[in-house]
Structure formats: structure tokens, C-alpha cells
Scaffold this motif. Structure first.
Motif, short mmCIF file in Angstrom:
data_model
loop_
_atom_site.label_atom_id
_atom_site.label_comp_id
_atom_site.label_asym_id
_atom_site.label_seq_id
_atom_site.Cartn_x
_atom_site.Cartn_y
_atom_site.Cartn_z
N UNK A 15 2.66 8.47 8.62
CA UNK A 15 1.92 8.50 7.36
C UNK A 15 1.65 9.96 7.00
N UNK A 16 2.07 10.39 5.82
CA UNK A 16 1.88 11.77 5.37
C UNK A 16 1.24 11.74 3.98
N UNK A 17 0.72 12.89 3.56
CA UNK A 17 0.07 12.95 2.25
C UNK A 17 1.01 13.45 1.17
N UNK A 18 2.12 14.10 1.55
CA UNK A 18 3.09 14.57 0.56
C UNK A 18 4.44 14.78 1.25
N UNK A 19 5.48 14.81 0.41
CA UNK A 19 6.85 15.01 0.88
C UNK A 19 7.44 16.20 0.16
N UNK A 20 8.29 16.98 0.83
CA UNK A 20 8.92 18.11 0.14
C UNK A 20 9.94 17.62 -0.89
N UNK A 21 9.80 18.11 -2.12
CA UNK A 21 10.68 17.70 -3.21
C UNK A 21 11.13 18.91 -4.01
N UNK A 22 12.23 18.73 -4.72
CA UNK A 22 12.62 19.72 -5.72
C UNK A 22 11.71 19.56 -6.93
N UNK A 32 2.84 -2.25 11.05
CA UNK A 32 3.27 -3.25 10.08
C UNK A 32 4.62 -2.89 9.48
N UNK A 33 4.79 -1.62 9.15
CA UNK A 33 6.02 -1.19 8.51
C UNK A 33 7.21 -1.28 9.47
N UNK A 34 6.99 -0.92 10.71
CA UNK A 34 8.06 -1.04 11.71
C UNK A 34 8.48 -2.50 11.85
N UNK A 35 7.50 -3.39 11.91
CA UNK A 35 7.80 -4.82 12.04
C UNK A 35 8.53 -5.33 10.80
N UNK A 88 0.81 -1.22 0.00
CA UNK A 88 0.00 0.00 0.00
C UNK A 88 0.85 1.27 0.00
N UNK A 89 2.17 1.15 0.00
CA UNK A 89 3.03 2.33 0.05
C UNK A 89 3.35 2.81 -1.36
N UNK A 90 3.01 4.06 -1.65
CA UNK A 90 3.31 4.65 -2.95
C UNK A 90 4.69 5.28 -2.97
N UNK A 91 5.08 5.90 -1.86
CA UNK A 91 6.37 6.60 -1.81
C UNK A 91 6.80 6.71 -0.36
N UNK A 92 8.11 6.81 -0.16
CA UNK A 92 8.59 6.89 1.22
C UNK A 92 9.94 7.57 1.27
N UNK A 93 10.32 7.97 2.48
CA UNK A 93 11.66 8.51 2.75
C UNK A 93 12.02 8.11 4.16
N UNK A 94 13.30 7.80 4.36
CA UNK A 94 13.81 7.52 5.70
C UNK A 94 14.93 8.51 5.98
N UNK A 95 14.87 9.15 7.15
CA UNK A 95 15.91 10.10 7.54
C UNK A 95 16.48 9.68 8.89
N UNK A 96 17.71 10.06 9.13
CA UNK A 96 18.32 9.83 10.42
C UNK A 96 18.24 11.09 11.26
N UNK A 113 -7.33 1.97 4.95
CA UNK A 113 -7.23 1.23 6.19
C UNK A 113 -6.81 2.09 7.37
N UNK A 114 -6.40 1.44 8.44
CA UNK A 114 -6.01 2.10 9.68
C UNK A 114 -4.55 2.53 9.58
N UNK A 115 -4.28 3.82 9.70
CA UNK A 115 -2.91 4.32 9.57
C UNK A 115 -2.00 3.81 10.68
N UNK A 116 -2.53 3.72 11.89
CA UNK A 116 -1.72 3.23 13.01
C UNK A 116 -1.31 1.78 12.77
#
Length: 662
Positions: free
Chosen positions: A603-610, A583-586, A545-553, A575-578
Motif C-alpha cells: 500500500x503506497x500513497x502515490x506512484x511515479x508517473x509522467x 484480501x488483494x492477494x487472495x 477501496x482501491x483508487x489506483x494500482x500497478x503490477x510489475x514483474x 482500515x487495516x493496510x495489512x
């Protein structure tokens, strides 16, 4: 002091230390061509240089300056406009389509043949000459995706002037600092840009930029568009009126090492960093890449869904296709909402596109709206033979989605504004190789790519390190930073003497395939363990169900850094965002292990992009760590910052604060 290698010599200055490992499992045609390019670069590129028309053929193929940086074809003379337009008309290709323009935001379409393109360029070059533009002068171009943007660029090249294209819609301050740095004789702009839901007046932006700039051009030229006419003032000239009064001019011979353009890298702050591209090396490299990497022959249609304000637009909308005698498709639209997620498929069908090149983020947007590819089923895209992606890492989930959807090679390839053409690719025109998800495949001939560890030594197979290119850099790469040679050396050459520092991290696998894992500052240190955020993004992106993602430290007092995931669900998710976050953490703990300390997903609706599609990960880290940040000029949607910041604050992520930092 300069020393040179002419085309009679064949000595190897920099033999590759990793050649055997890198080429051990691939077939002979690629291996032989690559080895020739690395061991005998002057012979290899002398042969490639014969493919373009020269006024004076180069005899000195490779020369080094006193810092050891390569200069190519130094005694050759040519003109890029002549090589891309006049030469093809003279060779009988005059009636072939050079440019196909499609603008769903305005409902307009145009076609220009090579002869029409040459004639319009010659007339506009004459108009610029009447304004005093001469060889070596700079011209700033601030235009949307219209044919006149390409005409303006080629007109500058015809005169031997140096163009600097600034992405249309940049704020006045960002335009002003580029004008101050380039010091143009003329600024060329359109009256407006047209977006999905609005018209953006350009003339007020230009006026404000000039009001604050320390440098004042002699004239401003405005292309009036039907959607909005600009009011002209003192020093302003209307494009069409200038052309009506102009006389065509011939191509001005320039040295191969003379600059063709200055392109300011995205995200620059303070003093801008203008990448300088030369004429001769640029033309030779792009011609070679169109044939060898993209498998394009004259007459065939090439489509790059980028913008002339970016390096992809310069190389593979404006110059590369026409140098090769192909037809280039210029698109003023979006991957979605102009009018729907089938926009690309419609263009491929309508114009019989053979090779398509865009950024992975475009397909993530399509995947979000049309995860099952229903729009694709409405179009016949049988003309398409390969899909190329670059600009950011092609994550395996997006690769597999495209692989399931299409029956053509999905080719990830990697390069930079500074190099001007691909460093690593799967060379469809030389020898197509088996594709590996997550890998850009192998080094392109001419690029001696290596991975070095922190001690500057070659990394072992599957060991991550800094990706570098051993000198000499091949033709077409940056000739320097405009008016700042020390910055060029300090930014790219000082870290590992004898190597160009790409700033990206990655590794070679056992078969010599290169995996680019992201910028080196995207490697995070968790309690002494160095982990790639790119690997975690692969895991998150694989969830259905994930369309796009980013991981930051983000900063952690105990462990140094810990990762935080940001995910955008597909439009169909209800579905339920929580539950999704859990699920994603696991999933990350299962695939990477508890060592990742991956405990938080938002869970966010958009990410900052160039505007070119890169996620602004560094900016996200600053927000999470409570550091001051500015809104970069390259951001596509400034409200996305507030959205993510609010989400971080609501969930107590790091030191994120409600107060907007500036």
C-alpha cells in the motif's frame, strides 16, 4: 526509388488478412467504410482530402519511398494555419469562438474568436519573420497552457516553419538536448508557469539550457506573465514589444509532405527521438477524426484536458478542433485541487462542452477524492454527449465507476505519439457500437490492425501477441524521425517487415474487439508461463477501496519473474493496510489462479508517473531489481520515486536498495 498510386487507380496493395474476422459482427456503415479504407486507400483518402482547403489539390494521393513507407498527397500544396483559421474567417465563421481559455491557477479567463485568433497569429508570424524565421526553419516553444502557446504554434505553421513544443517545466538539460537536435532559429518561452501551489520561473531554465547547448538560436522571445516578469538579456525580446512593431503576414504555401512539427517522445534518454508530422496528411486525418470518431460539428465545443507539450495537445487542443471549425477549450489547471474534484464538471457546464477527452489517470485522481461523485451532483453537464479516454489503458474498474456516474458513452480509444490520431476507437460519428470494458473497440478506418505471435503469424482470437499495423499507414502518422531515417525504420518497421510495430500487446476477441493489455515488456514470464500484468491490475482495481494500482514483474531466481502489486487506497479508506493487502492477494489468486504467484502487495500513497499520467512501470522494475536508474525528465513528482523505493526496501521487495541510483 519512388513508385506511386494516383487517384485514378484503385488496386489493393495490402488486403487485410483478418478483415472478415475483425468486422464479422459489426454493422454495415462501419464495415463498408473500413473495408473501403483498407482495400482502396487512395480512393478513400482522396475523398477525405476534399474536405480541407488546398492551394493546389493533390493528384498523386499515395506514394511509397524505396523502403515501402507511405507518403500522402505528395503534389498537393496547402497551409495548416490557413485551413484552421483563415479559411473559416473567409467562410463566415470569423465571430465564432475559436479558443476558450480557463485558468483557475491564475483566476483568468479569455475568449478569442476565429477572426481575433487569425489576426493575432498573423501579427506574431510577422514578428517571427522580422527575426529571420522562414519556411523550413525550426522554432522551439517552451510555454504553459496559455493562448499564446497556440498562437506561437500557428504562427510557425503560417510561415511554413517547423515548431517543436517542449513541455513547460522540463529541466534545462532536457530542453538543451531538444534544442541541439532541432537547431531552432528562435526559442519562444513564457516568463513562468503557474502550478497549484507555486510559480515556476521559465527564463532561468531557458538560460541554463542555452548555456549548455551546442546550438545557439538567433533570438529568444519571452511572453511576460503578470505572475512573474523575467529579466531580459542580450538576444532576448519581449513578446508584446515585437508584436507592437510587427506587420501581419499571409500564409506561406507548403507541400503536403513538408513538416509541420517535431514532437519528442516522452521518456527519451540520450539522443532524443523527434517524431516528424507532415502538413497535408495531418490536416486530412484530424479533420476526419473530429467528425468520424468524436462526432464533432462546427460551432460545438471540444475539451481535451491535456497539454500542448503532448501529442494529445497538438492534435486535439490546437489543430483538430479548429480544422473542423469547432471551439477548443484550453485549460490551465488540474483535475483536482484547482480548486476541487469538481473542476472538470464545472468546465463542462460553464462552456457547454459536447465531447470531453482526457486520460484515465485524471479520473482515478477524482475517484480517489470523490468516490461517490458528490461534486458531479453540483453541476449540470447535460451538454456532454461522450467521454473519451486515452493515454494509457482504461482499466475496467475505472470504466465501470464512470459508467455508473455518467449517462453518456465512456469511450476508450488507443493511439500513440507516433500515429498522431486514434488507431482503435468506438466511432461515435460513424456508428456507435456496444461498449466492452477493457476494449478500445475496433480499428479506425485507415488502420489495418493485426495481432501477430512470436513467429510473425496472425494470432488466433483471444490469443495475445504484438499489435501491429500493416502498411500503408494512413495519413497523419509519423513521417519519420527528425534527421534519422534509419532509426525510424529500425524502431518501428524492422521487427515485422511490412508492419509498423506499436510496442503494445493485446488480442482480438471472438467478435473482433481489440483489447490492448499494455506494453509488450509488461508481459511477465513466471516459470515459463506468460501472464499480463494488466489482467492482475484489473483484479486489484476492482476492489472497492482501491483508487489506483500497478503490477510489475520483478526478478526471481527460481521462477524468472514474480509479480508485485502497488496500490493506492481511496482517501476514505481508514482500515487495516495489512488486512487489505491479504484480501488483494487472495483476490488475484481467486480470479487468475495460483499460477500467477501473486504473493506481495504494498500500500503506497502515490506512484511515479509522467506528466501525461503514465505510470513509470519500467522504472519501478529497475528499483525493485536493484538496477541503476535515472529520474526521467517527464516525471511529474520526483519524490514519488523515493516514496516507492522506501516502501520496497522496508518490505524487502526484490533487490531494492536504500541507496538512490542515478
Amino acid at each position: 526509388m519512388l513508385y506511386s498510386v494516383n487517384n485514378q487507380q484503385s488496386g489493393c496493395r495490402h488486403p487485410s488478412r483478418i478483415l472478415g474476422r475483425q468486422l464479422g459482427t459489426v454493422m454495415s456503415s462501419y464495415k463498408n467504410e473500413y473495408r473501403q479504407s483498407i482495400e482502396h486507400p487512395e480512393i478513400f483518402w482522396a475523398e477525405q482530402a476534399k474536405r480541407i482547403p488546398w492551394f493546389v489539390s493533390p493528384q498523386t494521393i499515395l506514394e511509397y519511398d524505396d523502403q515501402g513507407h507511405a507518403r500522402w498527397f505528395v503534389d498537393g500544396e496547402m497551409n495548416t494555419c490557413h485551413a484552421a483559421l483563415d479559411h473559416h474567417v473567409e467562410s463566415g465563421r470569423g465571430e465564432q469562438a475559436a479558443i476558450l481559455w480557463d485558468s483557475p491557477v491564475t483566476g483568468a479567463k479569455r475568449q478569442l474568436s476565429y477572426r481575433e485568433m487569425r489576426d493575432q497569429v498573423a501579427m506574431f508570424a510577422g514578428a517571427l519573420a522580422e527575426l529571420g524565421v522562414e519556411k523550413g526553419d525550426r522554432v522551439v516553444i517552451y510555454m504553459p497552457m496559455v493562448p499564446e502557446a497556440l498562437i506561437a504554434m500557428y504562427a510557425c505553421a503560417r510561415l511554413g516553419a517547423v515548431h517543436s513544443v517542449v513541455f513547460g517545466g522540463f529541466a534545462p538539460h532536457e530542453l538543451a538536448v531538444r534544442i541541439e537536435d532541432a537547431e531552432p532559429r528562435v526559442v519562444i518561452a513564457a516568463s513562468c508557469g503557474v502550478e497549484v501551489d507555486r510559480v515556476i520561473p521559465y527564463k532561468p531554465i531557458v538560460d541554463e539550457a542555452l548555456r549548455t547547448s551546442r546550438h545557439q538560436p538567433d533570438a529568444t522571445v519571452i511572453l511576460q506573465r503578470d505572475q512573474l516578469h523575467a529579466e531580459l538579456g542580450e538576444g532576448d525580446h519581449e513578446w508584446q514589444a515585437l508584436v507592437d512593431a510587427a506587420k501581419p503576414v499571409p500564409c506561406v504555401p507548403v507541400k503536403a509532405t513538408d513538416p509541420l512539427y517535431i514532437l519528442y517522445t516522452s521518456g527519451t534518454t540520450g539522443k532524443p527521438k523527434g517524431v516528424v508530422r507532415d502538413n497535408g496528411g495531418h490536416a486530412v486525418a484530424l479533420y476526419y477524426s473530429m467528425e468520424t470518431i468524436y462526432d464533432m460539428a462546427p460551432d460545438e465545443v471540444f475539451f481535451s484536458a491535456s497539454d500542448v507539450g503532448w501529442v494529445v495537445g497538438h492534435s486535439y487542443i490546437v489543430y483538430g478542433p479548429l480544422l473542423r471549425g469547432c471551439t477548443t477549450l484550453v485549460y490551465e489547471g488540474k483535475p483536482v485541487r484547482t480548486p476541487n474534484a469538481g473542476a472538470f464538471w464545472r468546465l463542462i457546464e460553464e462552456y457547454r462542452v459536447k465531447t470531453f477527452f482526457t486520460a484515465p489517470t485524471a479520473f482515478r485522481a477524482i475517484k480517489k477524492e470523490d468516490p461517490d461523485g458528490q461534486w458531479l451532483a453540483k453541476h449540470d453537464i447535460s451538454s456532454l454527449k461522450a467521454l473519451f479516454l486515452a493515454g494509457e489503458r482504461l482499466d475496467p474498474p475505472t470504466f465501470h465507476w464512470l459508467e455508473d456516474l455518467l449517462s453518456v458513452p465512456i469511450v476508450d480509444h488507443w493511439w500513440q505519439t507516433e500515429t498522431g490520431w486514434p488507431i482503435v476507437a468506438n466511432l461515435q460519428g460513424l456508428e456507435a457500437m456496444p461498449i466492452k470494458a477493457g476494449s478500445a473497440t475496433v480499428a479506425v478506418p485507415g488502420f489495418d490492425v493485426q495481432v501477430l505471435n512470436r513467429d510473425g503469424e496472425s494470432a488466433a482470437a483471444n490469443e495475445q501477441g504484438s499489435v501491429v499495423i500493416r502498411e500503408p499507414m494512413p495519413p497523419g502518422c509519423l513521417a519519420g524521425i527528425w534527421r534519422d531515417p534509419q532509426r525510424f525504420h529500425g524502431a518501428y518497421m524492422a521487427a515485422f517487415p511490412g508492419y509498423y510495430l506499436t510496442g503494445d500487446g493485446g488480442y482480438f476477441d471472438d467478435e473482433g474487439y481489440l483489447f490492448i493489455m499494455g506494453r509488450t515488456d509488461d508481459v511477465i514470464n513466471i516459470a515459463g508461463h506468460r501472464l499480463s500484468t494488466g489482467e492482475m491490475e484489473e483484479v486489484l482495481g476492482a476492489h472497492p477501496v482501491v483508487a489506483e494500482c500497478a503490477v510489475i514483474g520483478i526478478h526471481d531466481a527460481l521462477k524468472g519473474q514474480v509479480p508485485v502489486g502497488l496500490v493506492i487506497p481511496k482517501d476514505s479508506f481508514s482500515g487495516d493496510e495489512v488486512a487489505l493487502e491479504e484480501e488483494l492477494i487472495a483476490l488475484v489468486r481467486q480470479k487468475i489462479g495460483a499460477i500467477a504467484c501473486f504473493k506481495q502487495v504494498l500500500v503506497v500513497s502515490r506512484l511515479p508517473k509522467t506528466r501525461s499520467g503514465k505510470i513509470l512501470r519500467k522504472l519501478l522494475r529497475h528499483i525493485a531489481d536493484g538496477k541503476e536508474y535515472g529520474v526521467p525528465s517527464t516525471i511529474d513528482d520526483p519524490t514519488s520515486l523515493e516514496h516507492v523505493r522506501d516502501a520496497m526496501c522496508a518490505r524487502d521487495v526484490g533487490q531494492a536498495t536504500d541507496a538512490r541510483q542515478v
